[in-house]
Design a protein around this motif. Structure first.
Motif, short mmCIF file in Angstrom:
data_model
loop_
_atom_site.label_atom_id
_atom_site.label_comp_id
_atom_site.label_asym_id
_atom_site.label_seq_id
_atom_site.Cartn_x
_atom_site.Cartn_y
_atom_site.Cartn_z
N VAL A 28 0.85 -1.18 0.00
CA VAL A 28 0.00 0.00 0.00
C VAL A 28 0.89 1.23 0.00
O VAL A 28 2.03 1.19 0.44
CB VAL A 28 -0.95 0.05 1.23
CG1 VAL A 28 -1.97 -1.05 1.19
CG2 VAL A 28 -0.16 0.01 2.53
N ARG A 205 -7.31 3.38 10.86
CA ARG A 205 -6.83 4.13 9.70
C ARG A 205 -8.00 4.20 8.71
O ARG A 205 -8.89 3.35 8.73
CB ARG A 205 -5.65 3.43 9.03
CG ARG A 205 -4.50 3.09 9.97
CD ARG A 205 -3.71 4.31 10.39
NE ARG A 205 -2.54 3.93 11.14
CZ ARG A 205 -2.51 3.75 12.46
NH1 ARG A 205 -3.63 3.92 13.17
NH2 ARG A 205 -1.40 3.40 13.08
N PHE A 210 -5.26 5.31 1.41
CA PHE A 210 -4.28 4.37 0.86
C PHE A 210 -4.66 3.90 -0.53
O PHE A 210 -5.83 3.73 -0.86
CB PHE A 210 -4.14 3.16 1.78
CG PHE A 210 -3.62 3.50 3.15
CD1 PHE A 210 -2.27 3.63 3.39
CD2 PHE A 210 -4.51 3.73 4.19
CE1 PHE A 210 -1.80 3.95 4.65
CE2 PHE A 210 -4.06 4.06 5.45
CZ PHE A 210 -2.69 4.18 5.68
N ILE A 229 -9.59 0.67 8.40
CA ILE A 229 -8.61 -0.35 8.77
C ILE A 229 -8.51 -0.32 10.28
O ILE A 229 -8.12 0.70 10.87
CB ILE A 229 -7.23 -0.06 8.15
CG1 ILE A 229 -7.32 0.01 6.64
CG2 ILE A 229 -6.21 -1.08 8.60
CD1 ILE A 229 -6.08 0.59 5.98
N SER A 250 -4.28 -6.31 11.31
CA SER A 250 -5.33 -5.34 11.00
C SER A 250 -6.46 -6.05 10.27
O SER A 250 -6.25 -7.09 9.63
CB SER A 250 -4.79 -4.18 10.16
OG SER A 250 -4.28 -4.64 8.92
N THR A 310 -7.83 -3.55 1.23
CA THR A 310 -6.87 -2.56 1.72
C THR A 310 -6.40 -2.89 3.14
O THR A 310 -5.19 -2.79 3.42
CB THR A 310 -7.46 -1.14 1.65
OG1 THR A 310 -7.86 -0.88 0.29
CG2 THR A 310 -6.45 -0.10 2.08
N TYR A 314 -2.55 -3.49 4.07
CA TYR A 314 -1.93 -2.66 5.12
C TYR A 314 -1.21 -3.54 6.13
O TYR A 314 -0.08 -3.25 6.56
CB TYR A 314 -3.01 -1.82 5.80
CG TYR A 314 -2.48 -0.92 6.90
CD1 TYR A 314 -2.02 0.35 6.61
CD2 TYR A 314 -2.47 -1.35 8.22
CE1 TYR A 314 -1.53 1.18 7.61
CE2 TYR A 314 -1.99 -0.53 9.23
CZ TYR A 314 -1.53 0.73 8.92
OH TYR A 314 -1.04 1.55 9.92
N ASP A 317 2.00 -4.97 4.68
CA ASP A 317 3.00 -3.99 4.27
C ASP A 317 4.00 -3.75 5.41
O ASP A 317 4.13 -2.66 5.94
CB ASP A 317 2.32 -2.68 3.87
CG ASP A 317 3.26 -1.75 3.11
OD1 ASP A 317 3.86 -2.20 2.13
OD2 ASP A 317 3.37 -0.57 3.51
#
Length: 667
Positions: A28, A205, A210, A229, A250, A310, A314, A317
C-alpha cells in the motif's frame, strides 16, 4: 502448540531486519489526498473550490438565492432551510446536504467545531433524503442524485470521524458528547454483529488514505458507511488464544452512523431554531464486512460500503512479515519461536477451517492473493474460516508434519476441548509445493514403513533420553488426523525435484542454521545406537532440500502409503513449456513428479511454480472444491456446519457452539 512470547516476536523482528537485504515489496502507499467520490462533483481540490453541483446551483437560482457559497454558507443554509419547512421535497434536502458539506470543508481549517456541526448537518440531510417516509413515493434510486446522497453521507461521516479521532475519542465502547446548535449531541460507538470486541481495537486508519499496489484485485462494495482499517490491540485475548494472532494484525471495519428516529428533524440549517428535541442521539455502529454486508434502516435493506483488501494489504506492508520466507529457510533455529498456526479473524464455531500451508522459502504471505479473492466470495466467507501455518522451511518436511499434528491437537484443545464444534471435523488443507507434502503426510497412517527407511531394528531398541526418543517416535510413527476431510495440493514434488541436487543440498547445509539442540541430539543418537540405524542415514545437518531429493526414501514410501478412506484429495499441477504434458514442468517441479492418480480431481494450470497457487484458475479450482465440500455436507445434520458464521468464541463459554442468528460463545 507452544506459546509464542512477546520476546520471541521481538527477536524475530530484530533477526529478520539483520538478515534481510534490499527493500520489501510495498503493498500500500499513502495518497497525497484522501480518495473521495465527491471530488469531481463538488470541485473539492480545484482552484476556487469546493463549489456546489450544477443541479444545486440551478435550485438556488430558482429560489433567488446566491449560487456561490460565501464563507461557511450558514446564511444561505438558513434561507434554504426556511424554504424547506414550507416546501418539502427531496431536491431541497439534497441541496441542504451538499451546501452543508461545502461549508464544513471551508470551515474545517479555521473552526473545527463548526465543521463538525456542519458535517453532522450533511449526514442528517442525506439521511432524510434516503430514508424519510415523506419521500418514499418520490425517491428515485435511478437518479444520480440518489448515489450522490450516499456519497455525501459517507464523506461527511468520514470527515466527522477524522475530527473525533484527532480529539482522541474514537474508541469502541465510548460515548462522545458535544453541543451543536445549542443542543446536546450524543454518539455511542458500538461493535455490532462483530467477531471482534471493544478491547481488540487499538487504532483506526481510513481506507481512503491508501492506494493498494501489491494485490492484483481490490474487493470493494458500494453502499453506506465508511471503510476503515482497524489495527488490533496485541494482548487483548487470553494467552492460549493470543498465540494465534500475528502482531499488528489489521482487519476491515465499516462504520455506519444510525440516527435514532424522531431525535433530529430533517429540516433546519446551521442556525435553525425549530421544534427539535434538546438531545440528539446517534449510534456509530462498527461492522465486520466479512460477516455483515447490509443493515436495515427504516424498513429498508441498506448495503454497507466496504473494502476487505486494503486492510489486508496494510497488514502485510511490513518488512518483518515479508522477510519471514528467508528467515524461516536460513534460520529455522530462531524461526521456531514464532512457528505455528495463525488466524486473521477470531475463531468462529460452526465455520469449517481451511488451513493453508506454504512451501519452502516461503511464508503465509504467499497465500494472500488467494485469501483476498476467496474471502470476496460470499458463499465461501460465510461458511469457512481461513487459517495459516507458519513453519521453518529449512528443516525436513516430515518433522514439520509432526509439529503440525501437535499444533492441530492444540487448536482442538483450546477451541473445542469436548469436540462440540463439529465443523472442526470437516477441515480442508491446502498446501503449495513442500506444503502439499506436509498436508498429505498428516493424513497418513505410518505403520512402521517410515521407521524402516532409517532402521531395520525394532524402535524399542533405540537408546536415548526420553524426550529425544519421544521426538523420534512422533516423527516416524503417526496416525492420520481424523478432523481433515479434504487436501488440496498445488505443485507438490511427490517424486522430488531435480533442483534439490547434491551440490545445492551441500550448499544448503552450509547456510541453513539448524537448531543446535537438534544437531547435538542427532550426534548423540548415532553414537549411542551404532547398531540400530542404517549406515546411509545421517540425520546430522539434514535440511529441507535433502527431503526434496528424488532419491529420498520417505518420498518413495509416501507414494505407496494407503490414503485415509475419509479424506478426499485434489491436485493442481503447473505446466509452462510447449511440450506434451507428460514432459512438462512448472519450472521447478516436473509434471511427472507432481502428478497423482489417487485423487478426486487434478487440473493443469499454465503457471510457473512460484505463481501457481496465486493463479486465477488455481483459486477458482480451490473455490470449486470448497463449494463441492459444502454441497456434500449440506444434507448432513451431523456435520455441525451452519449457513452463516457463528459469533466470537470466548474461553470458558457454553458447551455448544451458537448457530446463525444466535449470539453467544461457543465450545
Amino acid at each position: 502448540m507452544s506459546g509464542r512470547s512477546a520476546a520471541g516476536r521481538a527477536a524475530l523482528a530484530l533477526a529478520v531486519c539483520l538478515l534481510a537485504s534490499g527493500c520489501a515489496q510495498r503493498l500500500v502507499q499513502l495518497r497525497s489526498t484522501p480518495y473521495s467520490p465527491l471530488a469531481a462533483q463538488l470541485s473539492l481540490y480545484a482552484r476556487g473550490g469546493p463549489a456546489p453541483s450544477e443541479r444545486t446551483v440551478q435550485l438556488l437560482r430558482r429560489y433567488d438565492l446566491p449560487a456561490r457559497v460565501q464563507g461557511d454558507g450558514r446564511d444561505q443554509l438558513d434561507a434554504l432551510s426556511w424554504i424547506y419547512e414550507r416546501e418539502r421535497n427531496p431536491e431541497i434536502v439534497y441541496a441542504l446536504a451538499e451546501l452543508s458539506y461545502i461549508g464544513a470543508r471551508k470551515a474545517e481549517v479555521v473552526n473545527r467545531p463548526l465543521a463538525q456541526e456542519l458535517y453532522l448537518h450533511t449526514i442528517r440531510h442525506a439521511y432524510a433524503y434516503l430514508f424519510d417516509e415523506q419521500f418514499a413515493f418520490g425517491r428515485n434510486p435511478y437518479d444520480p442524485q440518489f448515489r450522490g446522497a450516499c456519497d455525501l453521507y459517507n464523506g461527511a461521516l468520514e470527515s466527522c470521524l477524522r475530527i473525533v479521532q484527532r480529539s482522541g475519542q474514537f474508541a469502541p465502547g465510548r460515548t462522545v458528547r458535544f453541543v451543536s446548535c445549542g443542543r446536546e449531541v450524543e454518539i455511542s460507538m458500538e461493535p455490532r454483529g462483530f467477531n471482534w470486541v471493544a478491547a481488540d481495537f487499538d487504532s483506526f486508519r481510513f481506507v481512503s488514505d491508501f492506494d493498494v499496489v501489491g494485490l492484483k484485485n481490490v474487493h470493494r462494495t458500494h453502499g453506506l458507511g465508511v471503510p476503515l482499517i482497524a489495527v488490533r490491540r496485541t494482548g487483548s485475548a487470553p494467552p492460549d488464544v493470543e498465540q494465534y494472532y500475528a502482531g499488528s494484525l489489521s482487519f476491515p471495519v465499516t462504520a455506519f452512523l444510525r440516527i435514532e428516529p424522531g431525535t433530529w428533524d430533517a429540516a433546519g440549517g446551521a442556525g435553525h431554531s425549530g421544534a427539535v428535541p434538546a438531545r440528539m442521539t446517534m449510534r456509530l455502529e462498527l461492522y465486520d464486512p466479512l460477516e455483515v454486508t447490509d443493515v436495515h434502516v427504516a424498513g429498508t435493506r441498506v448495503p454497507l460500503e466496504s473494502d476487505i483488501s486494503t486492510p489486508l494489504a496494510y497488514f502485510l506492508d511490513d518488512p518483518n512479515i515479508q522477510y519471514l520466507d528467508t528467515y524461516g529457510l536460513l534460520r529455522p533455529d530462531k524461526a521456531r519461536q514464532v512457528a505455528g498456526l495463525y488466524m486473521v479473524q477470531p475463531y468462529q464455531p460452526g465455520k469449517i477451517p481451511v488451513l493453508m500451508v506454504h512451501g519452502i522459502w516461503s511464508s503465509p504471505m504467499t497465500w494472500m492473493e488467494a485469501l483476498n479473492d476467496l474471502r470476496a466470495m460470499p458463499e465461501i466467507r460465510e461458511r469457512y474460516q481461513f487459517w495459516f501455518y507458519l513453519y521453518p522451511t529449512g528443516v525436513p518436511f516430515w518433522e514439520t508434519a509432526a509439529n503440525l499434528r501437535s499444533d492441530l491437537a492444540e487448536v482442538r484443545r483450546v477451541f473445542s476441548p469436548h469436540g462440540r464444534d463439529r465443523a472442526l471435523d470437516q477441515m480442508v488443507l491446502v498446501g503449495h509445493s513442500m506444503g502439499g507434502l506436509i498436508s498429505r503426510l498428516v493424513t497418513y497412517d505410518s505403520g512402521d514403513a517410515y521407521w524402516r527407511t532409517v532402521s531395520d531394528a525394532p524402535f524399542e531398541l533405540v537408546r536415548a533420553r526420553p524426550d529425544v526418543k519421544e521426538n523420534i517416535r512422533r516423527v516416524f510413527f503417526f496416525e492420520p488426523d481424523a478432523s481433515i476431510r479434504r487436501v488440496v495440493t498445488i505443485g507438490s514434488p511427490y517424486r522430488g525435484s531435480d533442483y534439490a541436487s547434491d551440490a545445492l543440498r551441500l550448499l544448503a547445509r552450509k547456510f541453513i542454521a539448524l537448531p543446535m539442540q537438534t544437531m547435538s541430539a542427532a550426534r548423540q543418537l548415532l553414537t549411542r545406537n551404532p547398531d540400530v540405524f542404517r549406515a546411509d542415514w545421517a540425520p546430522v545437518g539434514l535440511t529441507s532440500l535433502d527431503g526434496l531429493s528424488p532419491d529420498n526414501p520417505i518420498l518413495q514410501v509416501m507414494l505407496s502409503t494407503p490414503r485415509a478412506p475419509w479424506v478426499k484429495y485434489h491436485n493442481v499441477v503447473g505446466a509452462i513449456k510447449d511440450l506434451p504434458i507428460e514432459q512438462n514442468t512448472d519450472g521447478v517441479v516436473t509434471f511427472a513428479s507432481a502428478h497423482r492418480d489417487d485423487v478426486e480431481s487434478e487440473v493443469v494450470v499454465a503457471a510457473e511454480h512460484s505463481r501457481l497457487h496465486r493463479h486465477p484458475r488455481t483459486i477458482l479450482e480451490i473455490r470449486r472444491i470448497l463449494l463441492e465440500h459444502l454441497e456434500e455436507l449440506r444434507d448432513d445434520p451431523g456435520s455441525g456446519v451452519v449457513p452463516v458464521g457463528g459469533e466470537r468464541w470466548e474461553p470458558g463459554g457454553a458447551e455448544n457452539p451458537p448457530r446463525a442468528g444466535h449470539a453467544g460463545p461457543g465450545d
